[in-house]
Design an enzyme around this catalytic site. Structure first.
Site, short mmCIF file in Angstrom:
data_model
loop_
_atom_site.label_atom_id
_atom_site.label_comp_id
_atom_site.label_asym_id
_atom_site.label_seq_id
_atom_site.Cartn_x
_atom_site.Cartn_y
_atom_site.Cartn_z
N ASP A 162 0.84 -1.17 0.12
CA ASP A 162 0.12 -0.12 0.13
C ASP A 162 0.91 1.22 -0.08
O ASP A 162 1.77 1.28 0.89
CB ASP A 162 -0.91 -0.06 1.34
N GLU A 216 15.04 -15.08 -0.13
CA GLU A 216 15.49 -16.20 0.66
C GLU A 216 14.43 -17.35 0.77
O GLU A 216 14.74 -18.38 1.22
CB GLU A 216 15.68 -15.76 2.22
#
Length: 562
Positions: free
Chosen positions: A207, A276
């Site tokens: 957002d 990751e």
């Protein structure tokens, strides 16, 4: 194996409070979402994006977060979220959640600690507290205005009862902005990202991804009068038949609170964290900036994966303007190796089944209501919306669908004043209607309470009686319905590999209201004009309206076998 699923995905936005209500309290919830997921899988989408469901006072429909790592009781529990996520994955749907990093709720523990700790404290340094101007500090630190109207600053009362510092809130006063120069803030959001990634989410819609970082010194700034509420240019809707110049001016350039270069450092850090994790987790940017090459900075190879194409969303239903924005989009995003991410509606804009038929300028965020000038003809609006969708879903790249647009829902214009809940309505004293009209709960079954939204008649915003005709069960399996058009377009998009294709213009595309291009084995022709035009020869694969006798009617898009 790397699939880069996000390059071609059709992603469905769920606004949780308005999607499906399992317990009958009038508020949509996670259990309701889970119960309706099979119907989304049947629609043919690849992923869902959920607007915020975190713990919140709901002053701004959940975009005021008090706890980023828990579910608001209105929507259920973390167990409900896990069950919903598991069901989505079982159905082959990926799940993206909304992250709100520009600001928190004023009920967030950090802000409460900041109020108690006082000026100069570590706790206040997590937010943008400043001393006021004038002899008594009673003038706000600068002239910035809130996106929702009024000042972007609120003065606090200190522990001794005296008027004290001011805090910045680019949105409602209940949404204080974080200070992203503070390492506490950065580390906290790394923790939040990991919390949801560890639960198995497939990504985040970010957002206000063009906010967060403010220019040093917080200088005064007066935005352009014709700018949208979230920054960037506003592609003002114009009189029917009058084309809008497709070049996008950079109204947001220079705004000290939008699009600062420092945001990119944050997203490079987040991208490294996401990388990751297995399974290609993604970041999607809500970045209201112009021009398109500037938006493309958010999706460079080491930053975010997607950025909503708001320039496309704000382009009027005009062939020349559409060709211009499509070319500009493919060029800008292609230059950084990213897909364009097409979108026509979301929870912050007037639904395109109404917006595309407005005849008077309507800025993003202002909304429409009974007293709005230039209100749309609903028949024209739906016809244009269907044609615009058929055009969008034939373009290469990713595409977002906002809940209810597959039913052809228009903006709910005639909401009673006392039912409205958008902060914009209150902060502008009714001058702007705000976004409630695109957030009304969905109709699922015409003859059930709340049209099947829930088991009772309760709905947090009133549903228009006319929405019975738009209910999903009235459209399922009905030839020519908007629902079946979406199912056919999403299916054809996949079977013809349009999302992985390219745009090869067929001249004189953009002239005389006609837009035409080839994408693989499909010829797409859109008639944005007011008169019928000849229909090219070929097998009709899909049409947004009935075509016959070699004629392509006005406000109609057709796919032909090239």
């Amino acid at each position: 194996m790397t699939t880069e699923w996000w390059r071609t995905a059709a992603i469905y936005q769920i606004y949780p409070r308005s999607f499906a209500d399992a317990n009958g309290d009038g508020m949509g919830d996670l259990a309701g979402i889970r119960s309706r997921l099979p119907e989304l899988a049947d629609l043919g989408i690849d992923a869902i994006w959920l607007s915020p469901f975190f713990t919140s006072p709901q002053k701004d429909a959940g975009y005021d977060v008090a706890d980023y790592c828990d579910v608001d009781p209105r929507f259920g529990t973390l167990d409900d979220f896990d069950d919903m996520l598991a069901e989505a994955h079982r159905l082959g749907l990926r799940v993206i959640v909304d992250l709100v990093p520009n600001h928190s709720s004023d009920r967030h523990p950090w802000f409460q600690e900041a109020l108690a700790a006082g000026p100069g404290s570590r706790e206040r340094a997590r937010y943008l507290f400043r001393d006021g101007k004038g002899d008594t500090g009673d003038i706000p630190p600068n002239n910035w205005e809130s996106v929702f109207g009024g000042s972007a600053w609120t003065r606090v009362t200190e522990a001794d009862g005296e008027p004290g510092q001011w805090y910045l809130h680019l949105f409602d006063s209940s949404q204080p902005d974080f200070d992203w120069t503070n390492e506490d803030v950065r580390e906290e959001f790394r923790r939040i990202l990991r919390f949801w990634l560890d639960r198995g989410v497939d990504g985040f819609r970010v957002d206000v991804a063009h906010g967060m970082v403010k220019a040093e010194g917080l200088p005064d700034w007066t935005p352009a009068a014709d700018g949208g509420s979230m920054g960037g240019a506003s592609h003002a809707l114009v009189e029917e038949g009058v084309p809008l110049e497709p070049e996008i001016h950079d109204a947001g350039d220079g705004a000290p609170y939008w699009g600062q270069d420092g945001v990119h450092e944050i997203y490079r850090d987040w991208r490294a964290l996401l990388d990751e994790y297995p399974g290609e987790r993604i970041l999607a940017a809500e970045a209201w900036v112009d021009p398109l090459p500037r938006v493309a900075k958010w999706v460079r190879s080491d930053e975010m994966h997607q950025a909503f194409n708001f320039a496309y969303l704000e382009t009027p239903w005009d062939a020349a303007a559409l060709r211009g924005v499509i070319d500009a989009s493919l060029s800008a995003f292609g230059a950084v190796g990213a897909p364009s991410t097409w979108v026509l509606s979301n929870h912050d804009v007037v639904r395109h089944a109404s917006r595309l038929a407005l005849t008077v300028e309507n800025l993003q965020g202002h909304g429409i209501g009974p007293r709005t000038p230039g209100l749309p003809d609903p028949v024209v609006g739906l016809r244009r919306a269907r044609a615009a969708t058929a055009l969008m879903l034939a373009l290469p790249g990713s595409a977002y669908v906002y809940q209810g647009e597959e039913l052809g829902l228009p903006e709910a214009i005639d909401l009673p004043d006392d039912a409205r809940q958008d902060p914009t309505w209150f902060r502008t004293h009714g001058e702007r209607y705000g976004r409630d009209g695109c957030r009304v709960p969905l109709p699922w079954e015409a003859d059930r309470p709340s049209f099947g939204f829930g088991p009772t008649d309760a709905a947090w915003l009133p549903q228009p009686a006319s929405w019975a005709d738009f209910a999903r069960d009235r459209q399922r399996g009905v030839e020519g319905s908007t629902l079946e058009l979406y199912r056919a377009a999403l299916g054809g998009r996949r079977s013809h590999a349009l999302a992985m294709g390219s745009v090869d213009w067929v001249e004189p595309s953009g002239a005389d209201g006609v837009l035409a291009f080839r994408n693989g084995d499909v010829l797409v022709v859109a008639n944005t004009g007011s008169a019928d035009v000849p229909l090219p020869a070929g097998e009709v694969l899909l049409a947004s309206a009935e075509v016959a006798d070699g004629v392509l009617p006005a406000d109609t898009t057709v796919w032909l076998r090239a």
